[in-house]
Design a protein around this motif. Structure first.
Motif, PDB file in Angstrom:
ATOM      1  N   LYS A 257      11.864  -4.470  15.316  1.00  0.00           N
ATOM      2  CA  LYS A 257      11.113  -4.049  14.128  1.00  0.00           C
ATOM      3  C   LYS A 257       9.611  -4.269  14.305  1.00  0.00           C
ATOM      4  N   LYS A 258       9.244  -5.274  15.103  1.00  0.00           N
ATOM      5  CA  LYS A 258       7.823  -5.539  15.348  1.00  0.00           C
ATOM      6  C   LYS A 258       7.201  -4.536  16.309  1.00  0.00           C
ATOM      7  N   VAL A 259       7.983  -3.973  17.227  1.00  0.00           N
ATOM      8  CA  VAL A 259       7.406  -3.109  18.254  1.00  0.00           C
ATOM      9  C   VAL A 259       7.555  -1.616  17.990  1.00  0.00           C
ATOM     10  N   VAL A 260       8.388  -1.194  17.037  1.00  0.00           N
ATOM     11  CA  VAL A 260       8.619   0.244  16.851  1.00  0.00           C
ATOM     12  C   VAL A 260       7.342   1.017  16.528  1.00  0.00           C
ATOM     13  N   ALA A 261       6.412   0.412  15.846  1.00  0.00           N
ATOM     14  CA  ALA A 261       5.193   1.115  15.446  1.00  0.00           C
ATOM     15  C   ALA A 261       4.212   1.307  16.593  1.00  0.00           C
ATOM     16  N   PHE A 262       4.391   0.583  17.681  1.00  0.00           N
ATOM     17  CA  PHE A 262       3.451   0.641  18.795  1.00  0.00           C
ATOM     18  C   PHE A 262       4.020   1.494  19.926  1.00  0.00           C
ATOM     19  N   PRO A 263       3.186   2.288  20.596  1.00  0.00           N
ATOM     20  CA  PRO A 263       3.690   3.225  21.607  1.00  0.00           C
ATOM     21  C   PRO A 263       3.980   2.603  22.978  1.00  0.00           C
ATOM     22  N   THR A 264       4.151   1.329  23.035  1.00  0.00           N
ATOM     23  CA  THR A 264       4.380   0.648  24.300  1.00  0.00           C
ATOM     24  C   THR A 264       5.751   0.958  24.893  1.00  0.00           C
ATOM     25  N   SER A 265       5.864   0.813  26.201  1.00  0.00           N
ATOM     26  CA  SER A 265       7.150   1.023  26.874  1.00  0.00           C
ATOM     27  C   SER A 265       8.131  -0.074  26.488  1.00  0.00           C
ATOM     28  N   VAL A 266       9.392   0.313  26.359  1.00  0.00           N
ATOM     29  CA  VAL A 266      10.450  -0.630  26.006  1.00  0.00           C
ATOM     30  C   VAL A 266      11.530  -0.560  27.075  1.00  0.00           C
ATOM     31  N   PHE A 267      11.987  -1.728  27.505  1.00  0.00           N
ATOM     32  CA  PHE A 267      13.017  -1.829  28.537  1.00  0.00           C
ATOM     33  C   PHE A 267      14.216  -2.545  27.930  1.00  0.00           C
ATOM     34  N   ILE A 268      15.343  -1.837  27.853  1.00  0.00           N
ATOM     35  CA  ILE A 268      16.554  -2.368  27.217  1.00  0.00           C
ATOM     36  C   ILE A 268      17.595  -2.654  28.293  1.00  0.00           C
ATOM     37  N   THR A 269      18.105  -3.880  28.297  1.00  0.00           N
ATOM     38  CA  THR A 269      19.156  -4.240  29.250  1.00  0.00           C
ATOM     39  C   THR A 269      20.380  -4.725  28.492  1.00  0.00           C
TER      40      THR A 269
END
Length: 185
Positions: free
Chosen positions: A5-17
């Motif tokens: 919820k904290k990162v959804v607004a920012f266009p940064t790359s996300v790595f899900i494992t």
């Protein structure tokens, strides 16, 4: 979920494992749906399902006449289709080394060049990557580029398997029972 919820607004790359079946794609969908790009395209790419020889044309597209069977007018690649939106590279650990280098260039430049063309196409997209593999181990074995690993591992979200989240079992049962009851009366 608090971190998500904290990162959804920012266009940064996300790595899900996480292990297979833990909901990596569900989490990627959530990230897209609650991001500023929610009305833009969400392109899902299963890196394990694309033959190595087709990766470049599928991801970056090709220009007319690039090869014998090239479509008239060329073809937009998946990155181009994801422009202004989100692209999910699922099972990124399956990406061949040569494509990893080309992907790194796209991430650095935020642009692609179609096969057989020299024109640079600038893009804006959010990158979400997922894998059930230990990419750090693949980096150590020289099977995954370390510079690419650093580029995609900006925000790391690990989904533990359900047996480590026992408190989630009853709410999941409720959701599925409700859904099945509504569906079948």
């Amino acid at each position: 979920m608090e971190k998500v919820k904290k990162v959804v607004a920012f266009p940064t790359s996300v790595f899900i494992t996480g292990d297979s079946g833990t909901g990596k794609e569900v989490l990627a969908n959530y990230i897209h749906q609650y991001s500023p790009q929610k009305d833009a395209p969400f392109i899902k790419v299963n890196c394990a399902a694309i033959p190595a020889e087709l990766f470049e044309s599928e991801l970056f597209g090709y220009a007319e006449g690039a090869f014998t069977v090239a479509k008239k007018g060329g073809k937009a690649g998946l990155f181009e289709k994801a422009n202004t939106g989100t692209i999910l590279l699922d099972e990124i650990g399956e990406l061949p080394l040569l494509m990893q280098a080309k992907l790194l260039r796209v991430l650095q430049d935020q642009a692609i060049t179609r096969i057989g063309d020299s024109k640079l196409i600038p893009l804006t997209f959010r990158l979400v990557c997922s894998t059930s593999k230990d990419l750090r181990d693949l980096v150590n074995k020289k099977q995954f580029r370390e510079d690419l690993w650093y580029r995609i591992n900006v925000i790391h979200l690990n989904i533990p398997p359900l047996y480590k989240r026992k408190s989630d079992i009853l709410p999941l049962i409720d959701v599925y029972l409700t859904m099945l009851c509504e569906q079948y009366g």
